[in-house]
Design a protein around this motif. Sequence first.
Motif, short mmCIF file in Angstrom:
data_model
loop_
_atom_site.label_atom_id
_atom_site.label_comp_id
_atom_site.label_asym_id
_atom_site.label_seq_id
_atom_site.Cartn_x
_atom_site.Cartn_y
_atom_site.Cartn_z
N GLN A 77 28.91 -8.23 -84.78
CA GLN A 77 27.63 -7.86 -85.27
C GLN A 77 26.70 -7.75 -84.36
N TYR A 78 26.49 -8.35 -83.12
CA TYR A 78 25.42 -7.94 -82.19
C TYR A 78 25.86 -7.25 -80.84
N LYS A 79 27.25 -6.90 -81.00
CA LYS A 79 27.55 -5.87 -79.85
C LYS A 79 26.89 -4.72 -79.55
N LYS A 80 26.37 -4.00 -80.47
CA LYS A 80 25.82 -2.89 -80.47
C LYS A 80 24.41 -2.93 -79.84
N TYR A 81 23.74 -3.87 -80.45
CA TYR A 81 22.22 -4.36 -79.96
C TYR A 81 22.30 -4.72 -78.49
N ILE A 82 23.17 -5.48 -78.20
CA ILE A 82 23.44 -5.99 -76.71
C ILE A 82 23.77 -4.81 -75.85
N SER A 83 24.52 -4.13 -76.20
CA SER A 83 25.04 -2.72 -75.46
C SER A 83 23.40 -2.02 -75.02
N ARG A 84 23.09 -1.57 -76.02
CA ARG A 84 21.74 -0.82 -75.78
C ARG A 84 20.94 -1.63 -74.92
N GLN A 85 20.56 -2.95 -75.07
CA GLN A 85 19.55 -3.72 -74.36
C GLN A 85 20.35 -3.51 -72.74
N THR A 86 21.65 -3.80 -72.70
CA THR A 86 22.23 -3.64 -71.32
C THR A 86 22.07 -2.50 -70.67
N GLY A 87 22.26 -1.48 -71.51
CA GLY A 87 22.19 -0.08 -70.78
C GLY A 87 20.52 0.22 -70.24
N LYS A 88 19.70 -0.28 -70.93
CA LYS A 88 18.33 -0.25 -70.46
C LYS A 88 18.04 -1.04 -69.15
N MET A 89 18.53 -2.22 -69.15
CA MET A 89 18.62 -3.01 -68.05
C MET A 89 19.23 -2.47 -66.69
N LEU A 90 20.33 -1.91 -67.21
CA LEU A 90 21.51 -1.08 -65.98
C LEU A 90 20.62 0.09 -65.56
N ILE A 91 20.01 0.76 -66.24
CA ILE A 91 19.35 1.98 -65.90
C ILE A 91 18.00 1.25 -64.74
N LEU A 92 17.33 0.33 -65.25
CA LEU A 92 16.23 -0.15 -64.35
C LEU A 92 16.84 -0.77 -63.28
N ILE A 93 17.85 -1.63 -63.19
CA ILE A 93 18.45 -1.90 -62.15
C ILE A 93 18.93 -0.77 -61.11
N SER A 94 19.55 0.24 -61.54
CA SER A 94 20.02 1.08 -60.86
C SER A 94 18.70 2.16 -60.24
N CYS A 95 17.58 2.22 -60.71
CA CYS A 95 16.57 2.68 -60.23
C CYS A 95 16.05 2.08 -58.84
N PHE A 96 16.04 0.65 -58.97
CA PHE A 96 15.68 -0.30 -58.11
C PHE A 96 16.84 -0.31 -57.00
N LEU A 97 18.02 -0.20 -57.19
CA LEU A 97 18.94 -0.12 -56.14
C LEU A 97 18.92 1.49 -55.38
N VAL A 98 18.45 2.48 -56.14
CA VAL A 98 18.35 3.74 -55.31
C VAL A 98 17.25 3.68 -54.29
N ILE A 99 16.10 3.03 -55.01
CA ILE A 99 14.85 2.90 -54.00
C ILE A 99 15.27 2.08 -52.62
N ALA A 100 16.08 1.00 -52.94
CA ALA A 100 16.38 0.02 -51.79
C ALA A 100 17.36 0.79 -50.76
N VAL A 101 18.11 1.49 -51.42
CA VAL A 101 19.11 2.44 -50.76
C VAL A 101 18.49 3.37 -49.58
N ILE A 102 17.38 3.77 -50.33
CA ILE A 102 16.56 4.98 -49.65
C ILE A 102 15.84 4.23 -48.56
N ALA A 103 15.19 2.94 -48.75
CA ALA A 103 14.41 2.19 -47.83
C ALA A 103 15.36 2.00 -46.72
N VAL A 104 16.52 1.42 -46.85
CA VAL A 104 17.47 0.93 -45.80
C VAL A 104 17.89 2.28 -45.05
N LEU A 105 18.25 3.33 -45.72
CA LEU A 105 18.63 4.54 -44.63
C LEU A 105 17.37 4.92 -43.89
#
Length: 201
Positions: free
Chosen positions: A143-171
Motif C-alpha cells: 500500500q506504500y510502494k506507489k508513494y515511495i516510488s514517486r518520492q524516490t523518482g524525485k530524489m533520483l532526478i535531483l541526484i542525477s542533476c548533481f552527478l551531471v554537474i559533478a561530471v562536467i566539473a571533473v571533465l
Amino acid sequence: MKDLQHGGVTLRQWLAEKRNVIMLVASLTATMTFQAAINPPGGVWQDDSTENFQGSPVPYPHKAGDAVMPYNHLSAYTAFYIANSLSFVMFLYTIIMLITGLVFRNNYFSRFLNAIMIVFMCMTSTSVLVVAIVSLNAITPKQYKKYISRQTGKMLILISCFLVIAVIAVLARILLVIRRRQRRRSSSDDVNHANGDQEAP
C-alpha cells in the motif's frame, strides 16, 4: 617503475595508499554481501513446516533456515541472489589482485588485470545497487510502494542533476590540466630550441 613525484608524494606511495583504500572498501563490501546472503531480506523460517496437525500439506512447506523471500517474491529473490553472488565473487577477485600486487606492476599484463579490476568494480557497484533496490522493494508494504516510488523518482532526478554537474566539473578540471601540461611542454620546447640556436655557430 620510476619514483615520479607530484606534490611531494612518489608514485609508489600513491599506489600503495590507493591499494589500501580499495582493499578496505572491498573487504567491507564483501562482508556486507556475505551478511546479506546468510540473512536475506525478510529473514528465514524459524521452524519446520511440511504438514499441519491433521497430516495435510501446508500451503508453504519449508524448513528452518529457508529464506522467506522466495515464497512471496520469487523473481525479486532471483535478482537478489544473482546480484549478491556477483558482488561477492567480484570483490573476492579484487581483494586477491590487490594482495598479490599484480595490478600495480609496470607491464602490459598488469595493465590488463587493472582494466579488468576496474570493470569488475563498476559491475559490483551496480550489483550492490540492485541488491539494495530489490531488498527495499521486497520489504516495503504494497500500500506504500506507489508513494515511495514517486518520492524516490524525485530524489533520483535531483541526484542525477548533481552527478551531471559533478561530471562536467571533473571533465573541465581534466581538460584544464591537459592544457597546462601542453603549455609547459610547448614552453620547454621553445626554450630548448632557443638554447640550440644560441649554441649553433
